[in-house]
Design an enzyme around this catalytic site. Structure first.
Site, short mmCIF file in Angstrom:
data_model
loop_
_atom_site.label_atom_id
_atom_site.label_comp_id
_atom_site.label_asym_id
_atom_site.label_seq_id
_atom_site.Cartn_x
_atom_site.Cartn_y
_atom_site.Cartn_z
N ASN A 14 1.07 -1.32 0.40
CA ASN A 14 0.00 -0.09 -0.41
C ASN A 14 1.11 1.40 -0.23
OD1 ASN A 14 -1.72 1.98 0.65
ND2 ASN A 14 -2.15 1.63 2.39
N LYS A 19 -0.11 4.08 -0.30
CA LYS A 19 -0.38 5.07 -0.11
C LYS A 19 0.03 6.50 -0.38
CE LYS A 19 -0.48 3.33 4.64
NZ LYS A 19 -0.13 3.17 5.76
N HIS A 28 -9.71 1.52 4.44
CA HIS A 28 -8.33 1.10 5.61
C HIS A 28 -9.05 2.15 6.47
CE1 HIS A 28 -3.94 2.50 5.97
NE2 HIS A 28 -4.09 1.32 5.77
N GLU A 49 -6.67 4.36 7.53
CA GLU A 49 -6.45 6.05 6.82
C GLU A 49 -7.70 6.73 6.77
OE1 GLU A 49 -2.52 5.71 5.29
OE2 GLU A 49 -1.96 5.02 7.29
N GLU A 73 -5.34 -5.39 10.36
CA GLU A 73 -4.17 -4.00 10.08
C GLU A 73 -5.12 -3.21 11.85
OE1 GLU A 73 -2.74 -2.75 7.03
OE2 GLU A 73 -4.13 -1.37 7.16
N GLY A 78 2.30 2.49 10.96
CA GLY A 78 3.25 3.50 10.60
C GLY A 78 3.85 3.51 11.70
N SER A 87 3.19 -2.37 9.99
CA SER A 87 4.81 -2.05 10.48
C SER A 87 5.44 -3.57 9.67
CB SER A 87 5.26 -1.59 12.45
OG SER A 87 4.61 -0.94 12.22
#
Ligand code: PGA
Length: 252
Positions: free
Chosen positions: A9, A11, A94, A96, A166, A172, A212
């Site tokens: 991904n 991003k 996701h 985010e 996730e 991250g 991660s």
């Protein structure tokens, strides 16, 4: 037997030239599609130039789509457009998108339906916040997210779906869930799918871990029963790391 799936991904990283250089370097070094599915999910405007250069065993995916197929929705990207570019996978829900763009389980559900009617394979993300884990609410959060996401989706349609577990606190941050925690939550998701769709679907569906993941921890994660692959952010930007992680999945 579930074929592992390793997805990057990207991003909102990489320019066109950086992306093309990555694809040239990585395509040749990917494992056989018979052993592992590998995908790079890039920003939408890069899609066409990457697809032209993708090898048979490296697919290009999208990071989002809108749930209508066309209309006055300035700035959105439709499933029908992605399909016309031969995009195969699309990340949906996701964290985010949920956190910064207020995506709800209901929108995730509509987006999954839009992806399926346009022959795209959704990679559906679920996962809990740190406070939720600390308050023993992880399973409750996963139950709400899974039931909401797949409302009205048939067992046959579920065959197209990949789920990515996730935990938000691991994305991250450099903090990976332990392989035991990741396996336990992926196993819990598989049991939810079993309740909703029965054993054939539950035993066949691929569940990735994301948060991660890097070359140093992927072997331990993939060794776990319920972890069928990884959704990788930061470490997927580096071609050597992506090659190492894709090849690690051949040992699964
Ligand atoms: P990360 O991101 O690997 O950088 O933690 C994972 C993701 O957001 O999918």
């Amino acid at each position: 037997m579930r074929k592992p799936i390793i997805a990057g991904n990207w991003k909102m990283f990489k320019t066109r030239d950086e992306a093309i250089a990555f694809i040239y370097k990585v395509s040749e070094a990917m494992p056989s599609i018979k052993e592992v599915d590998t995908v790079i999910c890039a920003q939408a405007p890069m899609m066409r130039c990457l697809i032209k250069r993708q090898g048979e065993n490296l697919r290009i995916g999208a990071q989002n789509l809108y749930y209508e197929d066309e209309g006055a929705f300035t700035g959105e990207v439709s499933g029908s457009l992605l399909n016309s570019y031969n995009v195969e996978y699309v990340i949906i829900g996701h964290s985010e998108r949920r956190n910064y763009f207020n995506e709800t389980d209901e929108m995730v559900n509509k987006k999954i339906k839009a992806a399926l009617r346009n022959d795209l394979r959704p990679i559906v993300c679920v996962g809990e916040h740190l406070e939720e884990r600390e308050n023993n609410l992880t399973n409750q959060v996963l139950t709400t997210q899974i039931k909401g996401a797949f409302e009205g989706i048939s067992a046959i349609e579920m065959e197209q779906i990949v789920i990515a577990y996730e935990p938000i606190w691991a994305i991250g941050t450099g903090k990976t869930a332990t392989s035991e925690q990741a396996n336990e939550s992926c196993g819990y998701i598989r049991e939810l799918v079993r309740e909703l769709y029965g054993s054939i679907v539950a035993d066949g569906i691929r569940i990735q871990y994301g948060g991660s993941v890097k070359p140093e921890n992927i072997d331990e994660l993939l060794a776990k029963e319920h972890i069928d692959g990884a959704l990788i952010g930061g470490a997927s930007l580096d071609p050597d790391k992506f090659i190492a992680m894709a090849n690690a999945a051949t040992k699964k």
